[in-house]
Design a protein around this motif. Structure first.
Motif, mmCIF file in Angstrom:
data_model
loop_
_atom_site.group_PDB
_atom_site.id
_atom_site.type_symbol
_atom_site.label_atom_id
_atom_site.label_comp_id
_atom_site.label_asym_id
_atom_site.label_seq_id
_atom_site.Cartn_x
_atom_site.Cartn_y
_atom_site.Cartn_z
ATOM 1 N N ASN A 30 0.834 -1.185 0.000
ATOM 2 C CA ASN A 30 0.000 0.000 0.000
ATOM 3 C C ASN A 30 0.876 1.245 0.000
ATOM 4 O O ASN A 30 1.967 1.248 0.569
ATOM 5 N N THR A 31 0.346 2.299 -0.590
ATOM 6 C CA THR A 31 1.034 3.586 -0.599
ATOM 7 C C THR A 31 0.004 4.662 -0.264
ATOM 8 O O THR A 31 -1.092 4.364 0.200
ATOM 9 N N ASP A 32 0.353 5.898 -0.543
ATOM 10 C CA ASP A 32 -0.600 6.991 -0.346
ATOM 11 C C ASP A 32 -1.571 7.127 -1.507
ATOM 12 O O ASP A 32 -2.495 7.943 -1.450
ATOM 13 N N ILE A 33 -1.391 6.312 -2.568
ATOM 14 C CA ILE A 33 -2.291 6.415 -3.721
ATOM 15 C C ILE A 33 -2.780 5.056 -4.211
ATOM 16 O O ILE A 33 -3.609 4.999 -5.126
ATOM 17 N N GLU A 34 -2.288 3.959 -3.649
ATOM 18 C CA GLU A 34 -2.665 2.617 -4.089
ATOM 19 C C GLU A 34 -2.880 1.724 -2.874
ATOM 20 O O GLU A 34 -2.048 1.690 -1.968
ATOM 21 N N MET A 35 -4.003 1.004 -2.854
ATOM 22 C CA MET A 35 -4.312 0.093 -1.762
ATOM 23 C C MET A 35 -4.895 -1.189 -2.342
ATOM 24 O O MET A 35 -5.598 -1.144 -3.347
ATOM 25 N N ALA A 36 -4.602 -2.315 -1.714
ATOM 26 C CA ALA A 36 -5.150 -3.597 -2.163
ATOM 27 C C ALA A 36 -6.472 -3.869 -1.459
ATOM 28 O O ALA A 36 -6.576 -3.744 -0.238
ATOM 29 N N THR A 37 -7.487 -4.254 -2.219
ATOM 30 C CA THR A 37 -8.755 -4.644 -1.604
ATOM 31 C C THR A 37 -8.579 -5.967 -0.870
ATOM 32 O O THR A 37 -7.769 -6.808 -1.240
ATOM 33 N N GLY A 38 -9.368 -6.150 0.174
ATOM 34 C CA GLY A 38 -9.394 -7.430 0.861
ATOM 35 C C GLY A 38 -8.192 -7.734 1.718
ATOM 36 O O GLY A 38 -8.065 -8.842 2.245
ATOM 37 N N ALA A 39 -7.284 -6.775 1.878
ATOM 38 C CA ALA A 39 -6.086 -7.026 2.683
ATOM 39 C C ALA A 39 -6.440 -6.994 4.162
ATOM 40 O O ALA A 39 -7.081 -6.061 4.645
ATOM 41 N N THR A 40 -6.010 -8.015 4.884
ATOM 42 C CA THR A 40 -6.304 -8.130 6.309
ATOM 43 C C THR A 40 -5.003 -8.036 7.095
ATOM 44 O O THR A 40 -3.962 -7.685 6.562
ATOM 45 N N LEU A 41 -5.074 -8.356 8.364
ATOM 46 C CA LEU A 41 -3.870 -8.422 9.197
ATOM 47 C C LEU A 41 -3.545 -9.852 9.609
ATOM 48 O O LEU A 41 -2.568 -10.078 10.329
ATOM 49 N N ASN A 42 -4.328 -10.817 9.158
ATOM 50 C CA ASN A 42 -4.111 -12.186 9.624
ATOM 51 C C ASN A 42 -3.404 -13.069 8.609
ATOM 52 O O ASN A 42 -3.205 -14.257 8.832
ATOM 53 N N GLY A 43 -3.028 -12.500 7.488
ATOM 54 C CA GLY A 43 -2.254 -13.277 6.531
ATOM 55 C C GLY A 43 -3.016 -14.379 5.848
ATOM 56 O O GLY A 43 -2.445 -15.386 5.448
ATOM 57 N N SER A 44 -4.333 -14.207 5.685
ATOM 58 C CA SER A 44 -5.125 -15.258 5.062
ATOM 59 C C SER A 44 -4.798 -15.431 3.584
ATOM 60 O O SER A 44 -5.017 -16.496 3.019
ATOM 61 N N ASP A 45 -4.311 -14.387 2.938
ATOM 62 C CA ASP A 45 -3.808 -14.538 1.577
ATOM 63 C C ASP A 45 -2.742 -13.494 1.317
ATOM 64 O O ASP A 45 -2.419 -12.665 2.171
ATOM 65 N N PHE A 46 -2.177 -13.537 0.128
ATOM 66 C CA PHE A 46 -1.012 -12.714 -0.205
ATOM 67 C C PHE A 46 -1.291 -11.222 -0.115
ATOM 68 O O PHE A 46 -0.366 -10.428 0.055
ATOM 69 N N ARG A 47 -2.553 -10.801 -0.211
ATOM 70 C CA ARG A 47 -2.839 -9.363 -0.152
ATOM 71 C C ARG A 47 -2.538 -8.770 1.217
ATOM 72 O O ARG A 47 -2.375 -7.557 1.349
ATOM 73 N N ALA A 48 -2.456 -9.621 2.240
ATOM 74 C CA ALA A 48 -2.147 -9.112 3.576
ATOM 75 C C ALA A 48 -0.777 -8.447 3.629
ATOM 76 O O ALA A 48 -0.538 -7.571 4.464
ATOM 77 N N PHE A 49 0.130 -8.847 2.744
ATOM 78 C CA PHE A 49 1.444 -8.200 2.723
ATOM 79 C C PHE A 49 1.330 -6.695 2.489
ATOM 80 O O PHE A 49 2.208 -5.927 2.872
ATOM 81 N N SER A 50 0.230 -6.286 1.826
ATOM 82 C CA SER A 50 0.042 -4.863 1.544
ATOM 83 C C SER A 50 -0.063 -4.037 2.814
ATOM 84 O O SER A 50 0.211 -2.837 2.801
ATOM 85 N N ASN A 51 -0.466 -4.666 3.909
ATOM 86 C CA ASN A 51 -0.579 -3.966 5.192
ATOM 87 C C ASN A 51 0.688 -4.087 6.036
ATOM 88 O O ASN A 51 0.661 -3.849 7.238
ATOM 89 N N TYR A 52 1.788 -4.474 5.389
ATOM 90 C CA TYR A 52 3.110 -4.515 6.036
ATOM 91 C C TYR A 52 3.139 -5.489 7.211
ATOM 92 O O TYR A 52 3.724 -5.208 8.247
ATOM 93 N N ILE A 53 2.526 -6.655 7.004
ATOM 94 C CA ILE A 53 2.513 -7.640 8.085
ATOM 95 C C ILE A 53 3.673 -8.622 7.992
ATOM 96 O O ILE A 53 3.787 -9.521 8.824
#
Length: 643
Positions: free
Chosen positions: A72-95
């Motif tokens: 994630n940045t100040d202009i781009e965010m991944a949908t569906g990103a969580t904090l529990n690492g259920s899928d690869f999008r969680a990396f977007s939240n710097y986990i």
């Protein structure tokens, strides 16, 4: 200490993916030794094509590195990103932390990429030893293939360094991947810059005589080698977190600003590249698979519909389509990459990039008319969290063959659209930035204005109105020009602005959601609480109904007394910000903001991925000491979203 991971010759050099279009379709030669593999120009080309095929895997550019390592940045965010690492999008939240790799996602990327390095190492070593490199009829082609291998290796090492920091640097040929300890990233960058300087002297420009015919934009070339030189030099000059936890700038930055500037000037003065006259037309044409002079290099994914290698441009990133019964693709998509209302408002109203880059809402079938729009397949407003997506790519602009391929199948549907690794406008902005740091403001302004003049074709005064702080002007311009193209995160890191901008993003969007406020840096004030708008009337036969963005009251409140009869006259409306306190939508929006980037700690600047545990154990390499200081990913109590 060295660790070996054994790969077979066939796995390293002869793997082919069937079903790709002409660029990747090559007859498979037989070979049992490296000397046989590189004994002729066709066989050597086939070996290099094995590395190009590696690029289009799911774990590399089919969607991971270019799309899901980007936010994630100040202009781009991944949908569906969580904090529990259920899928690869969680990396977007710097986990990312040592011991966690998100469903083995990074574990699987590492052996794939290092296998690619080994293919390239074999080519770089054995091509000069081949009889074909001494034959006057094939000598030049063999040298070009080796130069391509140097550029591909430099590119992939850059990708791995900016994601992981110091990594093992493997350059010796072997049929087993041999790991020494990790190498300092600055030393690797130095080696890569030397390799690129060698390659630049050998490679043809796009359109020139390549190893196997005309050099296309789908193969690395002199223009991209120069652009990559500039990019790596700017990373070498910039900031990053070091193994001891210190965030510091690279040494002797002016040396690397000069390298970057010189590389782009050679590109400008000698190359065939130029800006496409229309920003919008570049992406329409690029989505349709038509090469343009603005592209320095595009990754070619082959045929649409080829699962795992056919590319997901316009499917995983682009305009959102949720309906499957439409007249031009009969396919829904996921469009995972969001952008934000604050970013939308940062654009000047006359900047033609805004409505290309920021796609409002989504397209779907509406069975009946409502306050927010007519019946039929149309653009519609969704929840405010999903206010907008990066919209540079769209299913409706795919080639007819791609649209037909999308009509069948389930799940992720590969579109076949290329990924533009670098555009000429990116190189111009790197030149402007490097020139600024060197105090050469005439050159800096010239390159910046080329980009801005295209963005404002009808308002040259707005184009010339740039921030008096030139560096801030560059920071802003690279956002407006390059959003969604896998640059922003790495730019913010090298400028040492990531933490500041992530923090600002949250503060500004809390204020927007709760009070409807725009930030002072954008002029302040309140956004309209309700938006009114018309639709473009499509030509017959109707393809889609799209909001006419020029009719929206983005900056002015409309008196409800003036709205009587508007729907009957084709004027529709939606509620905007602030979100009422009595609405469950407010807490849903605030919950999303709470989770966003919650794994990032500005005090620790943990922008890197931790080394994947499984691969680190096998290769006997360790994560940097600073990871022990990074706090664990927090557990958040969600706000209630029911009444």
């Amino acid at each position: 200490m060295k660790t070996k991971l054994i790969y077979s010759l066939l796995a390293l050099a002869l793997v082919a993916m069937p079903g790709c279009k002409d660029f990747l379709d090559q007859d498979s030669p037989s070979a049992s030794t490296p000397e046989e593999l590189f004994e002729s120009l066709p066989k050597s080309n086939y070996a290099i094509m094995g590395a190009y095929r590696d690029l289009i895997s799911d774990r590399v550019y089919n969607d991971r590195m270019n799309m899901f390592w980007m936010p994630n940045t100040d202009i781009e965010m991944a949908t569906g990103a969580t904090l529990n690492g259920s899928d690869f999008r969680a990396f977007s939240n710097y986990i990312s932390r040592p011991g966690f790799s998100g469903g083995n996602d990074l574990d699987e990327s590492w052996p794939h990429v290092y296998g690619m390095f080994n293919k390239l190492n074999l080519a770089i070593h054995y091509i000069p030893l081949s009889p074909a490199s001494s034959d006057p009829t094939t000598r030049e082609g063999m040298a070009i293939l080796r130069a391509e291998a140097l550029v591909l290796r430099a590119h992939m090492y850059m990708e791995m360094i900016r994601a992981f920091g110091d990594i093992p640097f493997v350059i010796n040929p072997a049929f087993e991947v041999v790991f020494d300890s990790k190498k300092d990233r600055d030393e690797i960058y130095e080696h890569l810059l030397n390799d690129l300087a060698e390659a630049v002297e050998i490679l043809p420009w796009v359109g020139g005589n390549g190893a196997m015919g005309v050099q296309s934009v789908n193969r690395v070339n002199k223009g991209y080698a120069l652009g990559l030189t500039a990019r790596i030099a700017m990373y070498r000059a910039g900031y990053s977190i070091r193994p001891n936890g210190e965030t510091r700038q690279g040494t002797n930055p002016n040396t690397y600003y000069q390298i970057a500037k010189n590389a782009v000037e050679k590109l400008i003065n000698e190359g065939p590249h130029s800006l496409t006259p229309s920003f919008a037309q570049y992406f329409i044409t690029q989505c349709a698979g038509i090469n343009q002079s603005e592209s320095l290099w595009e990754i070619d994914f082959g045929r649409p519909g080829q699962t795992g290698s056919g590319g997901t441009v316009a499917y995983c990133i682009g305009v959102r389509h949720t309906g499957t019964t439409n007249q031009y693709s009969n396919s829904a998509n996921t469009a995972y990459i969001l952008t934000s209302p604050i970013f939308f408002y940062s654009f000047h109203d006359d900047d033609t990039r805004r409505d290309v880059t920021v796609s409002i809402g989504e397209f779907n079938n509406e069975s009946s008319a409502s306050n927010s729009g007519p019946a039929g397949y149309r653009q519609r407003w969704t929840n405010l969290r999903d206010f907008a997506r990066i919209g540079k790519w769209d299913l409706k602009y795919l080639s007819d063959a791609a649209k037909r391929a999308l009509e069948t199948g389930t799940g992720k549907r590969p579109t076949g659209a290329n990924w533009p690794v670098m555009r000429y406008s990116d190189a111009l902005l790197l030149h402007a930035e490097a020139s600024y740091h060197l105090g050469e403001m005439a050159d800096a302004m010239s390159s910046l204005m080329q980009v801005r003049n295209r963005a404002f074709p009808t308002n040259p005064a707005a184009a010339a109105n740039i921030n008096s702080d030139f560096f801030q002007a560059i920071v802003d311009e690279r956002a407006w020009e390059l959003a969604g193209e896998n640059h922003r995160k790495w730019d913010l890191i090298r400028w040492n602005l990531l933490g500041e901008h992530l923090e600002r993003f949250k503060d500004e969007h809390y204020a927007l959601a709760e009070r409807g406020e725009l930030p002072a840096r954008l002029g302040g004030g309140l956004v309209p609480s309700r938006l009114y708008f018309r639709f473009h009337l499509p030509p017959a036969p109707a393809l889609y109904q799209e909001i006419n963005m020029s009719t929206v009251n983005w900056r002015n409140e409309v008196d409800p007394a003036d709205t009587v009869g508007h729907i009957e006259n084709g004027i529709y409306n939606i509620r905007f910000f602030p979100i009422p306190e009595t609405s469950v939508d407010l807490n849903a929006y605030l919950n999303w903001l709470d989770v966003l980037n919650a794994g990032y700690f500005k005090s620790h600047n943990n922008h890197l991925f931790a080394l994947p545990e499984r691969y680190a154990l096998i290769a006997k390499i360790e994560n940097d000491p600073y990871w022990a200081q990074v706090p664990p990913v927090p557990t958040l109590d969600p706000r209630p979203t029911t009444q």
